[in-house]
Design an enzyme around this catalytic site. Structure first.
Site, PDB file in Angstrom:
ATOM      1  N   ARG A  81      27.046  -4.854 -41.157  1.00  0.00           N
ATOM      2  CA  ARG A  81      26.512  -6.136 -40.687  1.00  0.00           C
ATOM      3  C   ARG A  81      26.475  -7.154 -41.820  1.00  0.00           C
ATOM      4  O   ARG A  81      26.734  -8.338 -41.621  1.00  0.00           O
ATOM      5  CB  ARG A  81      25.127  -5.939 -40.067  1.00  0.00           C
ATOM      6  CG  ARG A  81      24.633  -7.159 -39.318  1.00  0.00           C
ATOM      7  CD  ARG A  81      23.420  -6.846 -38.477  1.00  0.00           C
ATOM      8  NE  ARG A  81      22.288  -6.421 -39.285  1.00  0.00           N
ATOM      9  CZ  ARG A  81      21.178  -5.869 -38.774  1.00  0.00           C
ATOM     10  NH1 ARG A  81      21.062  -5.661 -37.486  1.00  0.00           N
ATOM     11  NH2 ARG A  81      20.193  -5.514 -39.573  1.00  0.00           N
ATOM     12  N   LYS A 183      22.560 -12.122 -39.861  1.00  0.00           N
ATOM     13  CA  LYS A 183      21.247 -12.227 -40.495  1.00  0.00           C
ATOM     14  C   LYS A 183      21.313 -13.295 -41.583  1.00  0.00           C
ATOM     15  O   LYS A 183      21.318 -13.013 -42.779  1.00  0.00           O
ATOM     16  CB  LYS A 183      20.795 -10.869 -41.052  1.00  0.00           C
ATOM     17  CG  LYS A 183      20.143 -10.014 -39.966  1.00  0.00           C
ATOM     18  CD  LYS A 183      19.499  -8.772 -40.508  1.00  0.00           C
ATOM     19  CE  LYS A 183      17.981  -8.832 -40.502  1.00  0.00           C
ATOM     20  NZ  LYS A 183      17.391  -8.692 -39.176  1.00  0.00           N
ATOM     21  N   GLU A 219      15.952 -12.630 -27.165  1.00  0.00           N
ATOM     22  CA  GLU A 219      15.250 -11.649 -27.981  1.00  0.00           C
ATOM     23  C   GLU A 219      13.899 -12.176 -28.414  1.00  0.00           C
ATOM     24  O   GLU A 219      13.552 -13.324 -28.164  1.00  0.00           O
ATOM     25  CB  GLU A 219      16.097 -11.223 -29.178  1.00  0.00           C
ATOM     26  CG  GLU A 219      16.497 -12.339 -30.110  1.00  0.00           C
ATOM     27  CD  GLU A 219      17.250 -11.803 -31.331  1.00  0.00           C
ATOM     28  OE1 GLU A 219      16.677 -10.973 -32.054  1.00  0.00           O
ATOM     29  OE2 GLU A 219      18.392 -12.223 -31.564  1.00  0.00           O
TER      30      GLU A 219
HETATM   31  C1  PLP Z   1      16.935  -8.058 -38.023  1.00  0.00           C
HETATM   32  C2  PLP Z   1      16.739  -8.631 -36.671  1.00  0.00           C
HETATM   33  C3  PLP Z   1      16.560  -7.833 -35.526  1.00  0.00           C
HETATM   34  C4  PLP Z   1      16.426  -6.333 -35.580  1.00  0.00           C
HETATM   35  O1  PLP Z   1      17.543  -5.690 -36.110  1.00  0.00           O
HETATM   36  P1  PLP Z   1      17.421  -4.232 -36.725  1.00  0.00           P
HETATM   37  O2  PLP Z   1      18.765  -3.958 -37.283  1.00  0.00           O
HETATM   38  O3  PLP Z   1      17.069  -3.310 -35.607  1.00  0.00           O
HETATM   39  O4  PLP Z   1      16.358  -4.280 -37.753  1.00  0.00           O
HETATM   40  C5  PLP Z   1      16.468  -8.468 -34.309  1.00  0.00           C
HETATM   41  N1  PLP Z   1      16.524  -9.813 -34.208  1.00  0.00           N
HETATM   42  C6  PLP Z   1      16.679 -10.612 -35.282  1.00  0.00           C
HETATM   43  C7  PLP Z   1      16.731 -12.066 -35.102  1.00  0.00           C
HETATM   44  C8  PLP Z   1      16.792 -10.047 -36.545  1.00  0.00           C
HETATM   45  O5  PLP Z   1      16.939 -10.850 -37.610  1.00  0.00           O
END
Ligand code: PLP
Length: 338
Positions: A81, A183, A219
């Site tokens: 990622r 991210k 989300e």
């Molecule tokens: C990091 C994140 C998540 C969760 O991802 P994981 O890989 O399960 O920790 C969900 N939504 C957003 C916006 C994030 O930045």
């Protein structure tokens, strides 16, 4: 000797011994890098990351297991990622092996900060950014990659009590075809104001709808969203503005495989909440957290009598058991550090 009250850990930064640091110019590849003492860094006020937000981060956890090992949970997914995030942001693409080595080195050097079995985990934060000074809008010429770690306990201070969420149609988290699926540093800055307002109103977190037509659930600020109804587990499909969580993926695998539940990646609407048997959200920080109440436009839906439901509990426990080596690592999700 370090002096940490393991039972009192929350989700805050605790300074540790050291961190990893590497630098790279625009047309180079990531190599070298070293462990340096933990501490502040120096940055030009004109650094690209400060002014234009060219940066990305990750969140990974290391656990001390029942067998006494120290393991990383699915860090290869985070590495992939990070490669994806850096590509989108014109940062020299992070090499997955380089990422893994940096994470391993940092954890090894801070091994005393991994909480005892059952008391939490070591949260690992790889972060990468455009370092060089610039005023014109263009990718930086120089980049920095760092990994720091901090021991953490539960994300929510009051423990795993079902969450009270607010769905907002006043703000969006991410635009279609924007950077909601990586991210990126700064994605969370869009959510700070709605989150602060929601907290003032007594909610724990905010649920965002899609920015295209505002009908589909995307989300929860920093976690992915799941609804369980009549034997089927549903989560919003990765439309491009949703972050593809590692925990989200783990939950889908475990639900299908271990618990024999049908899993659907689909569109979810407010109506689906009204009829849900259980709702939960997922993320590295929150693991699997039950949702007890959701409010949209003055209407509050209570989910499973505001209790953690049996499916949520089972999925949560299945994942925690794998992370702590209480059950067999049948998917090869763990990487042993020590
Ligand atoms: C990091 C994140 C998540 C969760 O991802 P994981 O890989 O399960 O920790 C969900 N939504 C957003 C916006 C994030 O930045």
């Amino acid at each position: 000797m370090i002096n940490i009250q393991w039972d009192k850990l929350g989700f805050d930064v605790v300074p540790t011994k050291s961190m990893f640091k590497a630098t790279c110019s625009q047309n180079e590849t990531w190599k070298n890098g070293a462990i340096v003492p933990y501490g502040n860094i120096e940055l030009s006020p004109a650094a690209n990351v400060l002014n234009y937000g060219q940066g990305a981060f990750e969140g990974v956890k290391a656990f001390r297991t029942i067998k006494g090992n120290i393991v990383l949970f699915r860090a290869d997914k985070n590495a992939a990622r990070m490669a994806f995030s850096t590509r989108r942001l014109c940062i020299p693409e992070m090499d997955t092996q380089f990422f893994m080595d940096a994470v391993m080195k940092t954890v090894k050097d801070n091994i005393d900060y991994v909480p005892p079995y059952g008391k939490g985990s070591l949260y690992i934060r790889p972060v990468i950014w455009g370092t060089s000074a610039g005023l014109g809008v263009k990718p930086a010429s120089d980049y920095t990659f760092m990994v720091f770690v901090t021991p953490v306990g539960p994300y929510f201070k009051k423990g795993i009590r079902p969450l009270n969420l607010k769905i907002t149609d006043q703000y969006h988290r991410a635009a279609p075809k924007g950077i909601g699926n990586i991210k990126a540093i700064g994605n969370y800055s869009a959510s700070l104001y709605p989150l602060s307002q929601a907290k003032d109103e007594g909610y724990d977190e905010v649920v965002y709808l899609d920015a295209a037509d505002g009908k589909r659930i995307e989300e929860v600020g920093s976690a992915n969203f799941f609804i369980y109804k009549d034997g089927v587990l549903k989560t919003p499909s990765l439309s491009g503005s949703i972050l593809g969580g590692v925990t989200r993926d783990s939950v889908c695998v475990v639900a299908k495989d271990v618990l024999n539940i049908e899993v659907e990646e689909t569109d979810l609407y407010i109506d689906d909440i009204e009829h849900a048997d259980e709702i939960f959200c997922t993320g590295t920080a929150v693991v699997v957290s039950p949702v007890g109440k959701i409010t949209f436009n003055e209407k509050t839906y209570e989910i499973n009598q505001n209790e953690m439901g049996p499916i949520t509990k089972k999925i949560r426990e299945t994942i925690l058991a794998i992370q702590r080596e209480e059950s067999e690592d049948i998917y090869g999700w763990l990487k042993q550090i020590r």
